[in-house]
Motif scaffolding. Sequence first.
Motif, PDB file in Angstrom:
ATOM      1  N   PHE A 212       0.910  -1.058   0.000  1.00  0.00           N
ATOM      2  CA  PHE A 212      -0.012  -0.003   0.069  1.00  0.00           C
ATOM      3  C   PHE A 212       0.938   1.344   0.020  1.00  0.00           C
ATOM      4  CE2 PHE A 212      -2.600  -3.576   1.477  1.00  0.00           C
ATOM      5  CZ  PHE A 212      -3.758  -3.026   0.774  1.00  0.00           C
ATOM      6  N   GLY A 213       2.031   1.119  -0.711  1.00  0.00           N
ATOM      7  CA  GLY A 213       3.012   2.299  -0.310  1.00  0.00           C
ATOM      8  C   GLY A 213       2.657   3.566  -1.125  1.00  0.00           C
ATOM      9  N   LEU A 214       1.740   3.143  -2.532  1.00  0.00           N
ATOM     10  CA  LEU A 214       1.439   4.219  -3.422  1.00  0.00           C
ATOM     11  C   LEU A 214      -0.187   4.252  -3.089  1.00  0.00           C
ATOM     12  CD1 LEU A 214       3.019   2.856  -6.492  1.00  0.00           C
ATOM     13  CD2 LEU A 214       4.103   4.734  -4.946  1.00  0.00           C
ATOM     14  N   SER A 215      -0.797   3.965  -2.179  1.00  0.00           N
ATOM     15  CA  SER A 215      -2.249   4.035  -2.168  1.00  0.00           C
ATOM     16  C   SER A 215      -2.393   5.442  -1.715  1.00  0.00           C
ATOM     17  CB  SER A 215      -2.674   3.172  -1.113  1.00  0.00           C
ATOM     18  OG  SER A 215      -2.434   1.973  -1.505  1.00  0.00           O
ATOM     19  N   LYS A 216      -3.667   5.853  -2.051  1.00  0.00           N
ATOM     20  CA  LYS A 216      -4.136   7.244  -1.909  1.00  0.00           C
ATOM     21  C   LYS A 216      -5.486   7.300  -1.689  1.00  0.00           C
ATOM     22  CE  LYS A 216      -2.912  11.763  -4.011  1.00  0.00           C
ATOM     23  NZ  LYS A 216      -1.947  11.766  -3.007  1.00  0.00           N
ATOM     24  N   PRO A 217      -6.015   8.009  -0.440  1.00  0.00           N
ATOM     25  CA  PRO A 217      -7.324   8.294   0.024  1.00  0.00           C
ATOM     26  C   PRO A 217      -7.791   9.584  -0.915  1.00  0.00           C
ATOM     27  CG  PRO A 217      -5.874   9.243   1.542  1.00  0.00           C
ATOM     28  CD  PRO A 217      -5.216   8.443   0.623  1.00  0.00           C
ATOM     29  N   PHE A 218      -9.091   9.258  -1.253  1.00  0.00           N
ATOM     30  CA  PHE A 218     -10.119  10.564  -1.631  1.00  0.00           C
ATOM     31  C   PHE A 218     -10.368  11.495  -0.527  1.00  0.00           C
ATOM     32  CE2 PHE A 218     -11.870   7.919  -5.462  1.00  0.00           C
ATOM     33  CZ  PHE A 218     -10.524   8.138  -5.964  1.00  0.00           C
ATOM     34  N   ILE A 219     -10.286  12.706  -0.643  1.00  0.00           N
ATOM     35  CA  ILE A 219     -10.355  13.798   0.323  1.00  0.00           C
ATOM     36  C   ILE A 219     -11.330  14.526  -0.153  1.00  0.00           C
ATOM     37  CG2 ILE A 219      -9.406  15.499   1.727  1.00  0.00           C
ATOM     38  CD1 ILE A 219      -8.337  12.750   2.607  1.00  0.00           C
ATOM     39  N   GLY A 220     -12.385  14.909   0.625  1.00  0.00           N
ATOM     40  CA  GLY A 220     -13.256  16.170   0.446  1.00  0.00           C
ATOM     41  C   GLY A 220     -14.594  15.528  -0.392  1.00  0.00           C
ATOM     42  N   GLY A 221     -14.846  14.337  -0.314  1.00  0.00           N
ATOM     43  CA  GLY A 221     -15.909  13.645  -1.087  1.00  0.00           C
ATOM     44  C   GLY A 221     -15.873  13.777  -2.607  1.00  0.00           C
ATOM     45  N   ASN A 222     -14.597  14.075  -3.224  1.00  0.00           N
ATOM     46  CA  ASN A 222     -14.517  13.927  -4.732  1.00  0.00           C
ATOM     47  C   ASN A 222     -14.346  12.594  -5.244  1.00  0.00           C
ATOM     48  OD1 ASN A 222     -14.306  16.677  -4.936  1.00  0.00           O
ATOM     49  ND2 ASN A 222     -12.143  16.871  -4.544  1.00  0.00           N
ATOM     50  N   ASP A 223     -14.905  12.417  -6.498  1.00  0.00           N
ATOM     51  CA  ASP A 223     -14.652  11.081  -6.968  1.00  0.00           C
ATOM     52  C   ASP A 223     -13.404  10.532  -7.796  1.00  0.00           C
ATOM     53  OD1 ASP A 223     -15.301  12.538  -8.947  1.00  0.00           O
ATOM     54  OD2 ASP A 223     -17.343  11.329  -9.537  1.00  0.00           O
ATOM     55  N   TYR A 224     -12.647  11.744  -7.641  1.00  0.00           N
ATOM     56  CA  TYR A 224     -11.218  11.459  -8.531  1.00  0.00           C
ATOM     57  C   TYR A 224     -10.310  12.385  -7.858  1.00  0.00           C
ATOM     58  CZ  TYR A 224     -11.727  16.266 -10.371  1.00  0.00           C
ATOM     59  OH  TYR A 224     -12.036  17.358 -10.759  1.00  0.00           O
ATOM     60  N   VAL A 225      -8.979  12.084  -7.966  1.00  0.00           N
ATOM     61  CA  VAL A 225      -8.101  12.954  -7.374  1.00  0.00           C
ATOM     62  C   VAL A 225      -6.946  13.110  -8.723  1.00  0.00           C
ATOM     63  CG1 VAL A 225      -5.762  12.602  -5.995  1.00  0.00           C
ATOM     64  CG2 VAL A 225      -7.968  11.584  -5.056  1.00  0.00           C
ATOM     65  N   SER A 226      -6.718  14.392  -8.712  1.00  0.00           N
ATOM     66  CA  SER A 226      -5.802  14.949  -9.920  1.00  0.00           C
ATOM     67  C   SER A 226      -4.314  14.684  -9.297  1.00  0.00           C
ATOM     68  CB  SER A 226      -5.950  16.243  -9.908  1.00  0.00           C
ATOM     69  OG  SER A 226      -7.233  16.570 -10.560  1.00  0.00           O
ATOM     70  N   THR A 227      -3.604  14.008 -10.192  1.00  0.00           N
ATOM     71  CA  THR A 227      -2.129  13.741  -9.847  1.00  0.00           C
ATOM     72  C   THR A 227      -1.324  14.449 -10.726  1.00  0.00           C
ATOM     73  OG1 THR A 227      -2.237  11.578 -11.085  1.00  0.00           O
ATOM     74  CG2 THR A 227      -2.604  11.509  -8.717  1.00  0.00           C
ATOM     75  N   THR A 228      -0.075  14.688 -10.197  1.00  0.00           N
ATOM     76  CA  THR A 228       0.999  15.300 -11.109  1.00  0.00           C
ATOM     77  C   THR A 228       2.076  14.066 -11.623  1.00  0.00           C
ATOM     78  OG1 THR A 228       2.358  15.842  -9.255  1.00  0.00           O
ATOM     79  CG2 THR A 228       0.764  17.546 -10.029  1.00  0.00           C
ATOM     80  N   THR A 229       2.073  13.123 -11.069  1.00  0.00           N
ATOM     81  CA  THR A 229       2.925  12.236 -11.382  1.00  0.00           C
ATOM     82  C   THR A 229       2.193  10.860 -11.809  1.00  0.00           C
ATOM     83  OG1 THR A 229       4.546  13.074 -10.037  1.00  0.00           O
ATOM     84  CG2 THR A 229       4.895  10.898 -10.690  1.00  0.00           C
ATOM     85  N   LEU A 230       2.447  10.098 -12.560  1.00  0.00           N
ATOM     86  CA  LEU A 230       1.962   8.786 -12.906  1.00  0.00           C
ATOM     87  C   LEU A 230       2.670   7.797 -12.289  1.00  0.00           C
ATOM     88  CD1 LEU A 230      -0.286   7.512 -14.851  1.00  0.00           C
ATOM     89  CD2 LEU A 230       1.726   6.893 -16.503  1.00  0.00           C
ATOM     90  N   VAL A 231       1.811   7.065 -11.643  1.00  0.00           N
ATOM     91  CA  VAL A 231       2.589   5.880 -10.504  1.00  0.00           C
ATOM     92  C   VAL A 231       1.809   4.354 -10.923  1.00  0.00           C
ATOM     93  CG1 VAL A 231       3.151   7.332  -8.771  1.00  0.00           C
ATOM     94  CG2 VAL A 231       1.060   6.009  -8.584  1.00  0.00           C
ATOM     95  N   GLY A 232       2.473   3.560 -10.822  1.00  0.00           N
ATOM     96  CA  GLY A 232       1.933   2.067 -10.991  1.00  0.00           C
ATOM     97  C   GLY A 232       2.885   1.131 -11.875  1.00  0.00           C
ATOM     98  N   THR A 233       2.598   0.169 -12.235  1.00  0.00           N
ATOM     99  CA  THR A 233       3.288  -0.661 -13.158  1.00  0.00           C
ATOM    100  C   THR A 233       2.579  -0.430 -14.518  1.00  0.00           C
ATOM    101  OG1 THR A 233       3.601  -2.305 -11.118  1.00  0.00           O
ATOM    102  CG2 THR A 233       3.858  -3.089 -13.374  1.00  0.00           C
ATOM    103  N   PRO A 234       3.283  -0.183 -15.512  1.00  0.00           N
ATOM    104  CA  PRO A 234       2.914   0.102 -16.799  1.00  0.00           C
ATOM    105  C   PRO A 234       1.789  -0.636 -17.356  1.00  0.00           C
ATOM    106  CG  PRO A 234       5.316   0.481 -16.712  1.00  0.00           C
ATOM    107  CD  PRO A 234       5.046  -0.141 -15.525  1.00  0.00           C
ATOM    108  N   GLU A 235       2.282  -2.196 -17.318  1.00  0.00           N
ATOM    109  CA  GLU A 235       1.142  -2.694 -18.171  1.00  0.00           C
ATOM    110  C   GLU A 235      -0.135  -2.977 -17.395  1.00  0.00           C
ATOM    111  OE1 GLU A 235       4.265  -5.792 -16.215  1.00  0.00           O
ATOM    112  OE2 GLU A 235       4.411  -3.946 -17.068  1.00  0.00           O
ATOM    113  N   TYR A 236      -0.333  -2.563 -16.336  1.00  0.00           N
ATOM    114  CA  TYR A 236      -1.300  -2.543 -15.541  1.00  0.00           C
ATOM    115  C   TYR A 236      -2.097  -1.134 -15.354  1.00  0.00           C
ATOM    116  CZ  TYR A 236      -0.070  -7.267 -13.607  1.00  0.00           C
ATOM    117  OH  TYR A 236       0.271  -8.733 -13.551  1.00  0.00           O
TER     118      TYR A 236
END
Length: 281
Positions: A212-236
Motif C-alpha cells: 500500500f505504499g502508493l495508495s491514496k485516499p480521496f479527500i473532500g468527497g470527490n470521486d477522483y484525485v488529480s495527480t502530477t505524477t503517474l505511478v503504478g506498473t505500466p502494463e496494469y
Amino acid sequence: MIVVIVVVVLLCSLRWKRQGSMNNSVEPQNETTTSYVSGNNAHRDSFPLHQLESRQFTYEELKMITNNFQRVLGQGGFGYVYDGFLEDGTQVAVKLRSHSSSQGFKEFLAEAHILTRIHHKNLVTMIGYCKDGEYMALVYEYMSEGTLHEHLEGSKHNGGCSSWRQRLRIALESAQGLEYLHKGCDPPIIHRDVKATNILLNARLEARIADFGLSKPFIGGNDYVSTTTLVGTPEYVDPEYHATMQLTAKSDVYSFGVVLLELVTGKPAVVREAAPISISH
C-alpha cells in the motif's frame, strides 16, 4: 460491482473452456502522500510513528527474527522481503527498505498507517514496523504460497494454480479486498498498484491484497484525485488515468481486469513471445 464483474468474466471463461474441451480446441516514480486513513476516518496529519497500533521492532530484533536476514522471500520497489520467526514461533515476512530504493519514508509511513487502521480478511495483515535510525521495515503475516504471479507461472513448489475453482476463489477474494478499499473505507482508498505480484496467497490459497505504499485516499468527497505524477506498473495502468492524470476507483478496476485476464489465460500481463504484447491487447 467488482465482485459481479469477477463472477461474470470467470463463469464465461469457464463455459468457454468447457466448450473448447468438447470441440477439442486446442517501478515508478512516487508521489508525496499527505493523508492517512484511520478505520472510517482520515486525517491530514503527520501521525508520529509512536501512535501506530502495531508492535515496534528494533533493527537488532529484526536481525534476530530473520536469522540475520538469511532467507529472501522476494523483492519489490521498497526492498527485499525476508523470512522470519517471532519469539512464539509465528512465521512472518519482513520487508526491509533498501538504501538504494526509490521509495522513501513517506511511502513507508503511508503503508504503515493504512495497514494499522484498516482490517479486512482479504488485505494483508501488518504485525509491526521498524524505524530505527536509517533502517525502516514492515513486518507482515507470512503468506506461504507467495504471489499470485508466482503461483500462475508455476514457480511455487506445487506447480501452479490450475484449478478453475481455485482461480475463481482467488479472483473473488481479491475483488472483495479491493471493494472494501473502495466502498468500506471512509474516505475511499485507491490502491494504485493492483497487479498479480501484489496479491499474496496463504497455505489455503486465500488471497490478500498487499503493498500500500502508493495508495491514496480521496479527500473532500470527490470521486477522483488529480495527480502530477503517474505511478503504478505500466502494463496494469489504466489508459484513461494515463491520459487525464485523474485517478479514480476505475483505475484500480482496470488493473484488476488485467489480473483477471492473467487468471483466465494463465499468461503474464506482458506476453513475451516474438514481440512483447500486453495481455489486455
